[in-house]
Design an enzyme around this catalytic site. Structure first.
Site, PDB file in Angstrom:
ATOM      1  N   ASP A 150      36.532   8.099  11.178  1.00 59.69           N
ATOM      2  CA  ASP A 150      37.966   7.794  11.249  1.00 59.69           C
ATOM      3  C   ASP A 150      38.724   9.072  11.558  1.00 59.69           C
ATOM      4  O   ASP A 150      38.270  10.169  11.216  1.00 59.69           O
ATOM      5  CB  ASP A 150      38.462   7.211   9.929  1.00 59.69           C
ATOM      6  CG  ASP A 150      37.871   5.845   9.643  1.00 59.69           C
ATOM      7  OD1 ASP A 150      37.683   5.067  10.588  1.00 59.69           O
ATOM      8  OD2 ASP A 150      37.597   5.552   8.458  1.00 59.69           O
ATOM      9  N   ASP A 180      39.250   0.115  14.705  1.00 62.75           N
ATOM     10  CA  ASP A 180      40.103  -0.540  13.721  1.00 62.75           C
ATOM     11  C   ASP A 180      41.401  -1.019  14.366  1.00 62.75           C
ATOM     12  O   ASP A 180      41.887  -2.128  14.093  1.00 62.75           O
ATOM     13  CB  ASP A 180      40.448   0.422  12.582  1.00 62.75           C
ATOM     14  CG  ASP A 180      39.237   0.849  11.778  1.00 62.75           C
ATOM     15  OD1 ASP A 180      38.258   0.081  11.718  1.00 62.75           O
ATOM     16  OD2 ASP A 180      39.273   1.956  11.204  1.00 62.75           O
TER      17      ASP A 180
END
Length: 208
Positions: A150, A180
Protein backbone atom coordinates in the site's frame (compact mmCIF):
# COMPACT_ATOMS: atom_id res chain seq x y z
CA UNK A 1 -27.55 -11.48 -29.72
CA UNK A 2 -25.46 -8.80 -31.39
CA UNK A 3 -22.18 -10.71 -31.64
CA UNK A 4 -20.25 -7.69 -32.90
CA UNK A 5 -21.28 -5.57 -29.93
CA UNK A 6 -20.55 -8.41 -27.50
CA UNK A 7 -17.09 -8.87 -29.02
CA UNK A 8 -16.33 -5.18 -28.63
CA UNK A 9 -17.48 -5.18 -25.01
CA UNK A 10 -15.46 -8.34 -24.32
CA UNK A 11 -12.39 -6.55 -25.65
CA UNK A 12 -13.16 -3.51 -23.47
CA UNK A 13 -13.48 -5.69 -20.36
CA UNK A 14 -10.19 -7.46 -21.09
CA UNK A 15 -8.43 -4.15 -21.79
CA UNK A 16 -9.68 -2.59 -18.55
CA UNK A 17 -8.51 -5.60 -16.53
CA UNK A 18 -5.09 -5.74 -18.19
CA UNK A 19 -4.43 -1.99 -17.96
CA UNK A 20 -5.51 -1.88 -14.32
CA UNK A 21 -3.28 -4.82 -13.42
CA UNK A 22 -0.28 -3.36 -15.23
CA UNK A 23 -0.70 0.07 -13.61
CA UNK A 24 -1.19 -1.47 -10.17
CA UNK A 25 1.90 -3.67 -10.39
CA UNK A 26 4.11 -0.94 -11.83
CA UNK A 27 3.22 1.34 -8.90
CA UNK A 28 3.69 -1.38 -6.29
CA UNK A 29 7.00 -2.66 -7.64
CA UNK A 30 8.35 0.89 -8.01
CA UNK A 31 7.47 1.69 -4.39
CA UNK A 32 8.71 -1.60 -2.96
CA UNK A 33 12.07 -1.49 -4.73
CA UNK A 34 12.76 2.21 -4.18
CA UNK A 35 11.40 3.00 -0.73
CA UNK A 36 12.13 1.65 2.72
CA UNK A 37 9.22 0.34 4.75
CA UNK A 38 7.23 3.25 6.30
CA UNK A 39 9.20 5.80 4.29
CA UNK A 40 7.14 8.87 3.39
CA UNK A 41 7.23 11.13 0.34
CA UNK A 42 5.23 14.34 0.75
CA UNK A 43 3.65 15.14 -2.61
CA UNK A 44 1.34 17.92 -1.34
CA UNK A 45 -0.09 18.97 2.03
CA UNK A 46 -2.98 16.58 1.46
CA UNK A 47 -1.30 13.71 -0.44
CA UNK A 48 1.57 11.45 0.62
CA UNK A 49 3.23 8.29 -0.62
CA UNK A 50 3.60 6.10 2.48
CA UNK A 51 5.06 2.65 1.88
CA UNK A 52 3.30 0.11 4.05
CA UNK A 53 2.50 -3.58 3.75
CA UNK A 54 -0.40 -5.57 5.14
CA UNK A 55 -1.68 -9.12 5.36
CA UNK A 56 -5.30 -8.12 5.51
CA UNK A 57 -8.16 -6.62 3.60
CA UNK A 58 -8.26 -3.46 1.52
CA UNK A 59 -7.16 -0.08 2.92
CA UNK A 60 -4.64 -1.58 5.32
CA UNK A 61 -7.06 -3.52 7.51
CA UNK A 62 -5.40 -6.57 9.06
CA UNK A 63 -7.54 -9.07 10.92
CA UNK A 64 -7.33 -12.45 9.20
CA UNK A 65 -4.47 -14.63 8.00
CA UNK A 66 -2.75 -13.97 4.70
CA UNK A 67 -3.34 -17.46 3.29
CA UNK A 68 -7.03 -17.48 4.19
CA UNK A 69 -7.43 -14.02 2.68
CA UNK A 70 -5.63 -15.08 -0.51
CA UNK A 71 -7.91 -18.10 -0.91
CA UNK A 72 -10.95 -15.92 -0.27
CA UNK A 73 -9.76 -13.45 -2.88
CA UNK A 74 -9.24 -16.26 -5.40
CA UNK A 75 -12.79 -17.48 -4.86
CA UNK A 76 -14.08 -13.92 -5.19
CA UNK A 77 -12.16 -13.38 -8.44
CA UNK A 78 -13.61 -16.59 -9.92
CA UNK A 79 -17.12 -15.59 -8.86
CA UNK A 80 -16.89 -12.02 -10.17
CA UNK A 81 -15.21 -13.17 -13.38
CA UNK A 82 -18.19 -15.45 -13.96
CA UNK A 83 -20.53 -12.51 -13.42
CA UNK A 84 -18.45 -10.37 -15.79
CA UNK A 85 -18.70 -13.10 -18.43
CA UNK A 86 -22.47 -13.20 -17.99
CA UNK A 87 -23.05 -9.47 -18.25
CA UNK A 88 -20.88 -9.26 -21.36
CA UNK A 89 -22.94 -12.09 -22.90
CA UNK A 90 -26.07 -10.09 -22.05
CA UNK A 91 -24.65 -7.12 -23.97
CA UNK A 92 -24.96 -5.00 -20.80
CA UNK A 93 -24.21 -1.25 -20.92
CA UNK A 94 -20.54 -0.52 -21.52
CA UNK A 95 -20.21 1.51 -18.32
CA UNK A 96 -21.61 -1.38 -16.30
CA UNK A 97 -19.04 -3.73 -17.82
CA UNK A 98 -16.19 -1.27 -17.19
CA UNK A 99 -17.17 -0.90 -13.52
CA UNK A 100 -17.35 -4.65 -13.00
CA UNK A 101 -14.04 -5.08 -14.80
CA UNK A 102 -12.44 -2.63 -12.35
CA UNK A 103 -13.70 -4.70 -9.41
CA UNK A 104 -12.32 -7.93 -10.91
CA UNK A 105 -8.99 -6.32 -11.79
CA UNK A 106 -8.60 -4.77 -8.33
CA UNK A 107 -9.16 -8.08 -6.61
CA UNK A 108 -6.71 -9.76 -8.98
CA UNK A 109 -4.11 -7.04 -8.39
CA UNK A 110 -3.97 -7.74 -4.66
CA UNK A 111 -3.95 -11.52 -5.10
CA UNK A 112 -0.81 -11.16 -7.23
CA UNK A 113 0.91 -9.65 -4.18
CA UNK A 114 -0.30 -12.50 -1.97
CA UNK A 115 0.76 -15.20 -4.43
CA UNK A 116 4.07 -13.93 -5.76
CA UNK A 117 5.69 -11.21 -3.67
CA UNK A 118 6.85 -13.58 -0.94
CA UNK A 119 8.55 -15.68 -3.59
CA UNK A 120 10.32 -13.00 -5.63
CA UNK A 121 11.22 -10.17 -3.19
CA UNK A 122 13.45 -9.82 -0.16
CA UNK A 123 11.59 -8.64 2.93
CA UNK A 124 10.90 -4.97 3.43
CA UNK A 125 12.17 -4.11 6.93
CA UNK A 126 11.91 -0.75 8.67
CA UNK A 127 15.26 1.03 8.72
CA UNK A 128 16.77 -1.25 6.10
CA UNK A 129 17.42 -0.60 2.37
CA UNK A 130 14.55 -1.18 -0.08
CA UNK A 131 13.64 -4.71 -1.08
CA UNK A 132 14.91 -6.21 -4.33
CA UNK A 133 14.10 -9.05 -6.68
CA UNK A 134 15.50 -12.51 -5.98
CA UNK A 135 15.26 -15.79 -7.90
CA UNK A 136 11.79 -17.26 -7.51
CA UNK A 137 11.43 -19.21 -4.29
CA UNK A 138 14.21 -17.33 -2.48
CA UNK A 139 12.08 -14.48 -1.18
CA UNK A 140 10.83 -13.66 2.29
CA UNK A 141 7.86 -16.03 2.18
CA UNK A 142 6.04 -18.81 0.40
CA UNK A 143 3.22 -19.01 -2.12
CA UNK A 144 0.11 -17.23 -0.79
CA UNK A 145 2.06 -15.58 2.04
CA UNK A 146 3.11 -12.37 0.28
CA UNK A 147 2.22 -8.98 1.77
CA UNK A 148 0.06 -6.51 -0.10
CA UNK A 149 1.85 -3.24 -0.87
CA UNK A 150 0.00 0.00 0.00
CA UNK A 151 1.17 3.54 -0.60
CA UNK A 152 -1.51 6.21 -1.16
CA UNK A 153 -2.43 8.40 1.81
CA UNK A 154 -4.71 11.42 1.68
CA UNK A 155 -4.76 13.29 5.02
CA UNK A 156 -7.30 15.80 3.70
CA UNK A 157 -8.03 17.37 7.07
CA UNK A 158 -8.39 16.66 10.79
CA UNK A 159 -11.70 16.66 12.58
CA UNK A 160 -12.01 19.45 15.19
CA UNK A 161 -10.81 18.29 18.60
CA UNK A 162 -14.19 19.07 20.20
CA UNK A 163 -16.05 16.52 18.07
CA UNK A 164 -16.89 13.27 19.91
CA UNK A 165 -15.33 9.98 18.72
CA UNK A 166 -13.50 11.45 15.71
CA UNK A 167 -12.04 14.64 17.19
CA UNK A 168 -8.37 15.09 16.30
CA UNK A 169 -8.38 12.18 13.84
CA UNK A 170 -7.61 12.44 10.13
CA UNK A 171 -10.75 12.51 7.98
CA UNK A 172 -9.54 9.65 5.78
CA UNK A 173 -6.71 7.83 7.50
CA UNK A 174 -6.51 4.71 5.34
CA UNK A 175 -3.43 3.86 3.26
CA UNK A 176 -4.37 2.07 0.06
CA UNK A 177 -3.14 1.03 -3.37
CA UNK A 178 -4.29 1.34 -6.97
CA UNK A 179 -6.08 -2.02 -6.85
CA UNK A 180 -8.07 -0.93 -3.77
CA UNK A 181 -9.03 2.26 -5.60
CA UNK A 182 -10.18 0.26 -8.65
CA UNK A 183 -12.39 -1.95 -6.48
CA UNK A 184 -13.86 0.99 -4.59
CA UNK A 185 -14.46 3.22 -7.61
CA UNK A 186 -15.96 0.35 -9.60
CA UNK A 187 -18.25 -0.71 -6.75
CA UNK A 188 -19.41 2.82 -5.91
CA UNK A 189 -20.14 3.59 -9.58
CA UNK A 190 -22.10 0.34 -9.87
CA UNK A 191 -24.35 1.25 -6.96
CA UNK A 192 -24.81 4.86 -8.05
CA UNK A 193 -25.37 4.43 -11.78
CA UNK A 194 -26.36 0.79 -12.29
CA UNK A 195 -28.12 -0.29 -9.09
CA UNK A 196 -31.17 -1.38 -11.10
CA UNK A 197 -29.03 -4.04 -12.83
CA UNK A 198 -27.60 -5.48 -9.61
CA UNK A 199 -30.08 -8.33 -9.25
CA UNK A 200 -28.86 -11.91 -8.79
CA UNK A 201 -31.06 -13.08 -11.65
CA UNK A 202 -29.47 -10.58 -14.02
CA UNK A 203 -25.91 -11.13 -12.81
CA UNK A 204 -25.83 -14.91 -12.63
CA UNK A 205 -27.69 -15.93 -15.76
CA UNK A 206 -26.00 -15.58 -19.13
CA UNK A 207 -28.11 -14.96 -22.23
CA UNK A 208 -28.40 -18.10 -24.28
Amino acid sequence: MNTSSVSIKSAIAILVVICTLIADQIIKITVKTNMGLYEIINVTNWFEIRFTENDGMAFGMDFIGTMFLALFRMAAIIFFSYILYNIVRKNAPTGFIVCFSLVVAGAAGNIIDNCLYGLIFTESIYGMPPAHFVPIGQGYGSFLSGHVVDMFYFPLFEWPSWMPLVGGNVFFGAIFNFADAAISCGAVALFIFYHKLLSLDYLLKARQ
